[in-house]
Design a protein around this motif. Sequence first.
Motif, PDB file in Angstrom:
ATOM      1  N   PHE A  59       8.043 -48.096   9.819  1.00  0.00           N
ATOM      2  CA  PHE A  59       9.566 -47.576   9.504  1.00  0.00           C
ATOM      3  C   PHE A  59       9.381 -46.752  10.402  1.00  0.00           C
ATOM      4  CE2 PHE A  59      10.458 -50.448   6.088  1.00  0.00           C
ATOM      5  CZ  PHE A  59      11.432 -51.088   6.265  1.00  0.00           C
ATOM      6  N   ASN A  60       9.173 -45.508   9.671  1.00  0.00           N
ATOM      7  CA  ASN A  60       9.016 -44.145  10.702  1.00  0.00           C
ATOM      8  C   ASN A  60       8.783 -44.615  12.184  1.00  0.00           C
ATOM      9  OD1 ASN A  60       7.307 -41.690  10.968  1.00  0.00           O
ATOM     10  ND2 ASN A  60       8.715 -40.709   9.766  1.00  0.00           N
ATOM     11  N   GLN A  61       7.389 -45.135  12.312  1.00  0.00           N
ATOM     12  CA  GLN A  61       6.870 -44.895  13.949  1.00  0.00           C
ATOM     13  C   GLN A  61       8.843 -45.450  14.613  1.00  0.00           C
ATOM     14  OE1 GLN A  61       3.940 -47.335  13.610  1.00  0.00           O
ATOM     15  NE2 GLN A  61       2.360 -45.608  13.140  1.00  0.00           N
ATOM     16  N   TYR A  62       8.879 -46.331  13.868  1.00  0.00           N
ATOM     17  CA  TYR A  62      10.691 -47.009  14.774  1.00  0.00           C
ATOM     18  C   TYR A  62      11.826 -45.854  14.937  1.00  0.00           C
ATOM     19  CZ  TYR A  62       8.670 -51.977  13.893  1.00  0.00           C
ATOM     20  OH  TYR A  62       7.739 -53.138  14.410  1.00  0.00           O
ATOM     21  N   GLY A  63      11.559 -44.301  14.189  1.00  0.00           N
ATOM     22  CA  GLY A  63      12.521 -43.687  13.904  1.00  0.00           C
ATOM     23  C   GLY A  63      14.060 -44.433  12.856  1.00  0.00           C
ATOM     24  N   MET A  73       7.589 -38.726   5.139  1.00  0.00           N
ATOM     25  CA  MET A  73       8.116 -37.683   5.907  1.00  0.00           C
ATOM     26  C   MET A  73       7.044 -37.269   6.685  1.00  0.00           C
ATOM     27  SD  MET A  73      11.348 -37.078   5.357  1.00  0.00           S
ATOM     28  CE  MET A  73      11.794 -36.042   6.615  1.00  0.00           C
ATOM     29  N   THR A  74       7.338 -36.569   8.314  1.00  0.00           N
ATOM     30  CA  THR A  74       5.663 -36.466   8.997  1.00  0.00           C
ATOM     31  C   THR A  74       6.301 -34.917  10.103  1.00  0.00           C
ATOM     32  OG1 THR A  74       7.034 -37.663  10.959  1.00  0.00           O
ATOM     33  CG2 THR A  74       5.353 -38.791  10.006  1.00  0.00           C
ATOM     34  N   GLU A  75       7.712 -34.654   9.466  1.00  0.00           N
ATOM     35  CA  GLU A  75       8.475 -32.833   9.891  1.00  0.00           C
ATOM     36  C   GLU A  75       9.016 -32.441   9.025  1.00  0.00           C
ATOM     37  OE1 GLU A  75      10.429 -33.434  13.132  1.00  0.00           O
ATOM     38  OE2 GLU A  75       9.415 -34.962  14.306  1.00  0.00           O
ATOM     39  N   GLN A 112       1.834 -30.562  10.601  1.00  0.00           N
ATOM     40  CA  GLN A 112       1.819 -31.930  10.793  1.00  0.00           C
ATOM     41  C   GLN A 112       1.425 -32.434   9.639  1.00  0.00           C
ATOM     42  OE1 GLN A 112      -0.473 -32.457  14.238  1.00  0.00           O
ATOM     43  NE2 GLN A 112      -2.629 -31.662  12.785  1.00  0.00           N
ATOM     44  N   GLY A 113       1.447 -33.763   9.233  1.00  0.00           N
ATOM     45  CA  GLY A 113       1.005 -34.255   8.479  1.00  0.00           C
ATOM     46  C   GLY A 113       2.141 -35.652   7.667  1.00  0.00           C
ATOM     47  N   LYS A 114       1.251 -36.340   6.908  1.00  0.00           N
ATOM     48  CA  LYS A 114       2.962 -37.696   6.717  1.00  0.00           C
ATOM     49  C   LYS A 114       2.884 -37.140   5.211  1.00  0.00           C
ATOM     50  CE  LYS A 114      -0.299 -40.519   8.693  1.00  0.00           C
ATOM     51  NZ  LYS A 114      -1.557 -41.916   8.403  1.00  0.00           N
ATOM     52  N   ILE A 115       4.092 -36.506   4.365  1.00  0.00           N
ATOM     53  CA  ILE A 115       4.451 -37.025   2.927  1.00  0.00           C
ATOM     54  C   ILE A 115       4.806 -37.740   2.779  1.00  0.00           C
ATOM     55  CG2 ILE A 115       5.236 -35.171   1.526  1.00  0.00           C
ATOM     56  CD1 ILE A 115       4.374 -32.632   3.536  1.00  0.00           C
ATOM     57  N   GLN A 160      15.444 -31.450   9.777  1.00  0.00           N
ATOM     58  CA  GLN A 160      16.539 -32.726   9.095  1.00  0.00           C
ATOM     59  C   GLN A 160      16.459 -32.693   7.667  1.00  0.00           C
ATOM     60  OE1 GLN A 160      14.184 -36.506   9.792  1.00  0.00           O
ATOM     61  NE2 GLN A 160      16.057 -37.723   9.433  1.00  0.00           N
ATOM     62  N   VAL A 161      18.022 -32.921   7.421  1.00  0.00           N
ATOM     63  CA  VAL A 161      18.977 -32.745   5.442  1.00  0.00           C
ATOM     64  C   VAL A 161      18.524 -34.473   5.691  1.00  0.00           C
ATOM     65  CG1 VAL A 161      20.561 -32.021   4.638  1.00  0.00           C
ATOM     66  CG2 VAL A 161      20.127 -30.741   6.519  1.00  0.00           C
TER      67      VAL A 161
END
Lengths: 231, 231
Positions: free
Chosen positions: A135-139, A154-156, A218-221, A2-3
């Motif tokens: 929000f992230n979990q909701y895409g 970001m998770t990716e 992986q992880g949460k940033i 993703q950009v």
Amino acid sequence: MQVVNVLKDYDTLIITGGRMDVKAIRRFLDDLEVMKSDKLNIIAVDGGIERADELGIKPTHIIGDFDTVDPDVLKRYMMDESIQVDSYRPEKDETDTELAADLCKRLESKKVLIIGALGGRMDHELSNIFLLEKFNQYGIMAAIADELNVMVYMTESFYYEKLSSYKYFSLISLSDKIEGLNISGCKYTLSNGSLNQFSSLCISNEITDEQAEVKFKQGKILVISSRDRFN
Amino acid sequence: MQVVNVLKDYDTLIITGGRMDVKAIRRFLDDLEVMKSDKLNIIAVDGGIERADELGIKPTHIIGDFDTVDPDVLKRYMMDESIQVDSYRPEKDETDTELAADLCKRLESKKVLIIGALGGRMDHELSNIFLLEKFNQYGIMAAIADELNVMVYMTESFYYEKLSSYKYFSLISLSDKIEGLNISGCKYTLSNGSLNQFSSLCISNEITDEQAEVKFKQGKILVISSRDRFN
């Protein structure tokens, strides 16, 4: 990969009731051109209704238990039939901003900017920041901003476009440890490094290329663009 | 179990260079009576030297790389032989506030109040909050405060004294999950509950007894006393 450009392409604006420098935020939104979108959902959350009023921004939706908004202002918005009203009982388990996240899901928002979420009560502020995970979990890509900061979760792995108006680029790990972290396109690069939870290692970096590249398994940033001053 | 009162018994005050409502903080410190202690260490961190100057508080120590402080103000403090100076190169890995934590350890501080650490750049603010873990590892009880909030970091069960001037009592888990969490003495109690990382479940509680009792087996909890307004 993703950009990410945190200044562009918002389809939804959430205005919450936190402390706000109204003049600065007004200019910040003008710079962002976020208000120029044709079909922008504007969700005012409880006390955020007064902030919207001060900003001269008419919401498309108002939501909350309306316990922290001036009754006269509320009445005016309630009576405007072009504004959708979602009201909840004060005893609910969710915070008002959580309800706004659910509304964004129903509205099929893709990219959401949240203002009024920083400053004031720290319990509110931190819970707003951590809500980025929901929000992230909701895409949904959600950003929290004030005139000095724009942050996303970001998770990716991702590319992050350089922003000429924000000098600093900081990464904070919300996971125990981010392993295999690679950062390029920045003043301080990292090759197969690791970032501990809450470490200050990746604070105050600067993007030197067109984009920063941040890769990790992986992880949460939490990614923060910040500046010392806004004019 | 430790009894926590976040308004009392500080032996060290750290003044950092974040955004600050100087008048409000001055009154807040007067209310707290923190300045009345006989042997108070007052550490001004870099830009915090100017904040100290505005507050009319003379530091006992100044520390940092001094890149964000007015040279004239700095010179005046440098030349005062009653003030101890710790200067560092700008390229160091630690943030200035991390260096202040190390200084507190050398000074054998037991209880430290940090002001000027909230607001402004969010990367700085969050890294200041997460620095509470470092103080904890040093065996120092550190609190971060502004006129609306006082927060501490706890890794063991504790009693927390009710503060008449702060309505809200919030707990935020910085661990993946806090298990076996018991909260009593509050409007909303919890018996053998669990608190997920970044959940808003324990936000905006209120202490109803003389003390809140918070028991848990293990984990990291951020405890925030907050109020909507400071006069």
